[in-house]
Design a protein around this motif. Structure first.
Motif, PDB file in Angstrom:
ATOM      1  N   ASN A  78       0.625  -1.106  -0.329  1.00  0.00           N
ATOM      2  CA  ASN A  78      -0.186  -0.080  -0.327  1.00  0.00           C
ATOM      3  C   ASN A  78       1.014   1.558   0.060  1.00  0.00           C
ATOM      4  OD1 ASN A  78      -2.017  -1.171   0.518  1.00  0.00           O
ATOM      5  ND2 ASN A  78      -2.337  -1.443   2.150  1.00  0.00           N
ATOM      6  N   GLN A  79       0.371   2.193  -0.958  1.00  0.00           N
ATOM      7  CA  GLN A  79       1.029   3.412  -0.432  1.00  0.00           C
ATOM      8  C   GLN A  79       0.498   3.978   0.838  1.00  0.00           C
ATOM      9  OE1 GLN A  79       2.065   4.813  -4.031  1.00  0.00           O
ATOM     10  NE2 GLN A  79       3.230   5.805  -2.481  1.00  0.00           N
ATOM     11  N   ARG A  80       1.598   4.442   1.483  1.00  0.00           N
ATOM     12  CA  ARG A  80       1.712   5.339   2.896  1.00  0.00           C
ATOM     13  C   ARG A  80       0.804   6.825   2.361  1.00  0.00           C
ATOM     14  NH1 ARG A  80       6.102   4.554   7.333  1.00  0.00           N
ATOM     15  NH2 ARG A  80       6.848   2.498   6.391  1.00  0.00           N
ATOM     16  N   PRO A  81      -0.691   6.911   3.217  1.00  0.00           N
ATOM     17  CA  PRO A  81      -1.368   8.536   3.476  1.00  0.00           C
ATOM     18  C   PRO A  81      -0.067   9.730   3.923  1.00  0.00           C
ATOM     19  CG  PRO A  81      -1.833   7.247   5.573  1.00  0.00           C
ATOM     20  CD  PRO A  81      -0.763   5.899   4.528  1.00  0.00           C
ATOM     21  N   GLU A  82       0.350  10.225   2.658  1.00  0.00           N
ATOM     22  CA  GLU A  82       1.476  11.672   2.954  1.00  0.00           C
ATOM     23  C   GLU A  82       1.591  12.043   3.882  1.00  0.00           C
ATOM     24  OE1 GLU A  82       3.813  13.572   0.793  1.00  0.00           O
ATOM     25  OE2 GLU A  82       2.321  12.559  -0.038  1.00  0.00           O
ATOM     26  N   LYS A  83       0.977  11.884   5.464  1.00  0.00           N
ATOM     27  CA  LYS A  83       1.168  12.458   6.943  1.00  0.00           C
ATOM     28  C   LYS A  83       2.400  11.172   7.168  1.00  0.00           C
ATOM     29  CE  LYS A  83      -2.747  11.084   9.863  1.00  0.00           C
ATOM     30  NZ  LYS A  83      -2.563   9.996   9.011  1.00  0.00           N
ATOM     31  N   ASN A  84       2.010  10.123   6.739  1.00  0.00           N
ATOM     32  CA  ASN A  84       2.789   8.937   7.196  1.00  0.00           C
ATOM     33  C   ASN A  84       4.076   8.368   6.813  1.00  0.00           C
ATOM     34  OD1 ASN A  84       1.237   8.596   9.132  1.00  0.00           O
ATOM     35  ND2 ASN A  84       0.091   6.950   8.415  1.00  0.00           N
ATOM     36  N   VAL A  85       3.896   9.263   5.507  1.00  0.00           N
ATOM     37  CA  VAL A  85       6.066   9.100   4.560  1.00  0.00           C
ATOM     38  C   VAL A  85       7.093   9.371   5.141  1.00  0.00           C
ATOM     39  CG1 VAL A  85       6.872   9.434   2.875  1.00  0.00           C
ATOM     40  CG2 VAL A  85       4.184   9.267   2.635  1.00  0.00           C
ATOM     41  N   GLN A  86       8.005   8.804   5.370  1.00  0.00           N
ATOM     42  CA  GLN A  86       9.174   8.584   6.095  1.00  0.00           C
ATOM     43  C   GLN A  86      11.007   8.828   4.860  1.00  0.00           C
ATOM     44  OE1 GLN A  86       8.981   5.527   8.447  1.00  0.00           O
ATOM     45  NE2 GLN A  86       9.809   7.223  10.115  1.00  0.00           N
ATOM     46  N   LYS A  87      10.715  10.034   4.375  1.00  0.00           N
ATOM     47  CA  LYS A  87      11.363  10.038   2.841  1.00  0.00           C
ATOM     48  C   LYS A  87      12.651   9.278   3.192  1.00  0.00           C
ATOM     49  CE  LYS A  87       9.379  13.747  -0.208  1.00  0.00           C
ATOM     50  NZ  LYS A  87       8.657  14.477   1.352  1.00  0.00           N
ATOM     51  N   GLU A  88      13.057   9.523   4.443  1.00  0.00           N
ATOM     52  CA  GLU A  88      14.446   9.717   4.811  1.00  0.00           C
ATOM     53  C   GLU A  88      15.289   7.878   4.462  1.00  0.00           C
ATOM     54  OE1 GLU A  88      12.489  10.709   6.667  1.00  0.00           O
ATOM     55  OE2 GLU A  88      13.185   9.306   8.215  1.00  0.00           O
ATOM     56  N   LYS A  89      14.072   7.375   4.722  1.00  0.00           N
ATOM     57  CA  LYS A  89      14.133   5.722   4.991  1.00  0.00           C
ATOM     58  C   LYS A  89      14.260   4.915   3.770  1.00  0.00           C
ATOM     59  CE  LYS A  89      12.879   3.779   9.218  1.00  0.00           C
ATOM     60  NZ  LYS A  89      11.906   3.199   9.873  1.00  0.00           N
ATOM     61  N   GLN A  90      14.095   3.931   3.053  1.00  0.00           N
ATOM     62  CA  GLN A  90      14.339   2.653   1.879  1.00  0.00           C
ATOM     63  C   GLN A  90      12.545   2.708   2.477  1.00  0.00           C
ATOM     64  OE1 GLN A  90      15.744  -0.706   2.454  1.00  0.00           O
ATOM     65  NE2 GLN A  90      15.747  -1.006   0.009  1.00  0.00           N
ATOM     66  N   ASN A  91      11.789   2.839   1.289  1.00  0.00           N
ATOM     67  CA  ASN A  91      10.238   1.928   1.032  1.00  0.00           C
ATOM     68  C   ASN A  91       9.381   2.914   2.577  1.00  0.00           C
ATOM     69  OD1 ASN A  91      10.245   0.370  -0.823  1.00  0.00           O
ATOM     70  ND2 ASN A  91      11.166  -1.927   0.601  1.00  0.00           N
ATOM     71  N   GLY A  92      10.233   4.494   2.731  1.00  0.00           N
ATOM     72  CA  GLY A  92       9.321   5.381   3.273  1.00  0.00           C
ATOM     73  C   GLY A  92       8.312   5.522   3.203  1.00  0.00           C
ATOM     74  N   ASP A  93       7.527   5.240   1.777  1.00  0.00           N
ATOM     75  CA  ASP A  93       6.985   5.682   1.169  1.00  0.00           C
ATOM     76  C   ASP A  93       5.303   4.326   1.344  1.00  0.00           C
ATOM     77  OD1 ASP A  93       8.022   4.679  -0.661  1.00  0.00           O
ATOM     78  OD2 ASP A  93       7.522   6.295  -2.225  1.00  0.00           O
ATOM     79  N   ILE A  94       6.051   3.455   1.030  1.00  0.00           N
ATOM     80  CA  ILE A  94       4.669   1.852   0.916  1.00  0.00           C
ATOM     81  C   ILE A  94       4.639   1.649   2.773  1.00  0.00           C
ATOM     82  CG2 ILE A  94       4.907   1.697  -1.044  1.00  0.00           C
ATOM     83  CD1 ILE A  94       7.477  -0.240  -0.429  1.00  0.00           C
ATOM     84  N   GLU A  95       3.988   0.949   2.651  1.00  0.00           N
ATOM     85  CA  GLU A  95       3.535  -0.419   3.784  1.00  0.00           C
ATOM     86  C   GLU A  95       3.218  -1.169   3.125  1.00  0.00           C
ATOM     87  OE1 GLU A  95       2.042   1.120   7.989  1.00  0.00           O
ATOM     88  OE2 GLU A  95       0.209   0.503   6.851  1.00  0.00           O
ATOM     89  N   LEU A  96       3.445  -2.630   4.458  1.00  0.00           N
ATOM     90  CA  LEU A  96       2.788  -4.145   3.676  1.00  0.00           C
ATOM     91  C   LEU A  96       1.895  -4.134   4.262  1.00  0.00           C
ATOM     92  CD1 LEU A  96       3.830  -6.102   1.326  1.00  0.00           C
ATOM     93  CD2 LEU A  96       5.131  -7.237   3.251  1.00  0.00           C
TER      94      LEU A  96
END
Ligand code: ASP
Length: 475
Positions: A78-96
């Protein structure tokens, strides 16, 4: 769930909206009651996963899982909602979103944290559990860098027409200024092989054999006092070429190093590499290895290479006898050959040796070799060898050189020191998979250790109790 194919964590970003199967380790588990969060890890990286309350079966399994468990997970990316995105982390914009989770193996609590850089942990403990220590990202990155470095070296050398040749590990001693590791010979009790301090003599014999362009990723064994940048074993990119002069080997080597490190994304301070004579280096830096980087270069991870040439061939050892400074197989400068042959002005003889220095470390070195028997013989005579000893130890080289040995020269690069520079590491052990401890013991396995009496009998070896052990026994 019937997803067959495993997806690597590093590739999940391209599977948004899809169901996938991953396999790996549980890096972190955060149980929030209704929601259980995980960070999963495989060789390609990290991803966060979550078990929602509706996934009842998965929830029951998730409750039992601990860090370092090995798992197979089926889930939706799943794509993470904008407010939960962690840009500095690998895969920080998705979640399983975990739909099913299977435990492939359990894990005891590791003796130390495998997520830190590990530098705070006692060395003996780290090396005893090296297989866990290797799980930390820093070590994985170092080993990958090492592998990439070697891959690029191989690519370059093959493109230039080199042949990779393996030379024996069980051999006769070759002098590189260290003590030899010796191996008893069962079929000839009382006799010993030596492990190579370098493939020096074999690579020269390959030149006599007409190979012309040789290289090897060669393991070298040197029994010396251990230091931050020295181990009992190290690996060299070992090179030898025929019909070359000093400038040819230096040019090829500089092209190779440049293509490797730039291929890995590093920046070189000055090209072509500056060249200093040994005398200039000593006057300017007070040493033959030096660091040409400014403070700013250090922050930018710049590599400052330089060549050092024109070394004295000989120096006096502690007992006041002449010994070689770098390599006894080297060729003196043309104008100094006469002095060597006559045994005159020994301290003034300059050798065709070149060392490569980078960021304060000696990262490579080689020379144009003596390819005439009388020159090699003269070197050993200067060092006080009599005819018998010369014949016994180096007769095979003198003999080989009588059969049309081409002019030749080469170089070797210590892979560990090069990788230490690239990775910004201070200790050799950080760039070797299974290094020795600083007291000279192996990682994980218990060596050196005692061997069976039967084995010793077969070898004709008797271990004499040292005075120290006898003393201890009496206590
Ligand atoms: N054999 C040398 C060394 O191990 C390198 C060389 O001269 O090629 O340092």
């Amino acid at each position: 769930m019937s997803i067959q194919e495993r997806t690597y964590i590093g590739e999940l970003a391209s599977s948004v909206g899809k169901e996938v199967k991953i396999m790996g380790w549980v890096d972190v588990r955060r149980d929030q009651g209704k929601l259980i969060f995980f960070d999963f890890r495989d060789m390609t990286g990290y991803v966060q996963g979550v078990i929602l309350p509706a996934a009842i079966e998965a929830h029951a399994v998730g409750e039992k899982i601990r860090p370092e468990y090995v798992v197979e997970v089926v889930g939706k990316v799943n794509q993470r909602p904008e407010k939960n995105v962690q840009k500095e982390k690998q895969n920080g914009d998705i979640e399983l979103e975990i739909l099913a989770i299977t435990i492939l193996n359990e894990a005891e609590t590791p003796p130390f944290d495998v997520r830190s850089d590990g530098l705070e942990i006692n060395e003996e403990v780290r090396l005893k559990y090296r297989y866990l220590d290797l799980r930390r990202p820093r070590l994985k990155r170092n080993l990958k860098l090492r592998s990439d470095f070697i891959e690029l070296a191989r690519q370059f050398l093959f493109k230039k027409g080199f042949t990779e040749v393996e030379t024996p590990a069980l051999s006769a001693p070759t002098p590189e200024g260290s003590r030899d590791f010796i191996v008893p010979a069962r079929l000839q009790p009382g006799k010993f092989f030596a492990l190579p301090q370098s493939p020096q003599q074999y690579k020269q014999l390959l030149m006599v054999g007409g190979l012309e362009k040789y290289f090897q990723i060669a393991r070298c064994f040197r029994d010396e006092d251990l230091r931050a940048d020295r181990g009992f074993e190290h690996t060299q990119i070992d090179i030898e070429m025929s019909f070359v002069e000093l400038k040819d080997v230096m040019a090829l080597d500089e092209e190779m190093i440049t293509s490797i490190v730039e291929g890995l994304g590093f920046k070189i301070k000055q090209k072509p590499f500056p060249i200093f004579t040994y005398q200039e280096a000593m006057e300017k830096f007070g040493a033959d290895k030096f660091d040409l980087r400014s403070e700013e270069d250090k922050q930018n991870g710049i590599l400052a290479y330089a060549w050092v040439i024109d070394f004295p061939f000989f120096e006096k050892d502690k007992e006041g006898n002449w010994t070689f400074t770098h390599n006894p197989f080297s060729m003196p400068k043309k104008e100094h050959i006469e002095w060597l042959l006559k045994g005159e002005r020994i301290g003034e003889i300059i050798t065709n040796q070149y060392d490569l220095v980078c960021n304060g470390l000696e990262v490579g070195g080689g020379s144009i070799r003596a390819h005439k028997p009388e020159i090699l013989e003269a070197v050993f005579r200067v060092m006080g060898y009599d005819d018998e000893k010369i014949q016994e130890q180096f007769g095979h080289m003198l003999q080989a050189f009588k059969y049309g040995a081409p002019p030749h020269g080469g170089i070797a690069h210590g892979i560990e020191r090069n990788i230490m520079n690239l990775a910004g590491e201070t200790y050799l052990r950080e760039v070797q998979a299974f290094p020795q401890t600083s007291s000279g013991r192996t990682s994980v396995m218990d060596a050196p250790s005692v061997v069976d009496k039967k084995q010793l009998d077969e070898l004709g070896i008797k271990v004499v109790e040292s005075a120290k052990e006898k003393k201890e026994d009496k206590k």
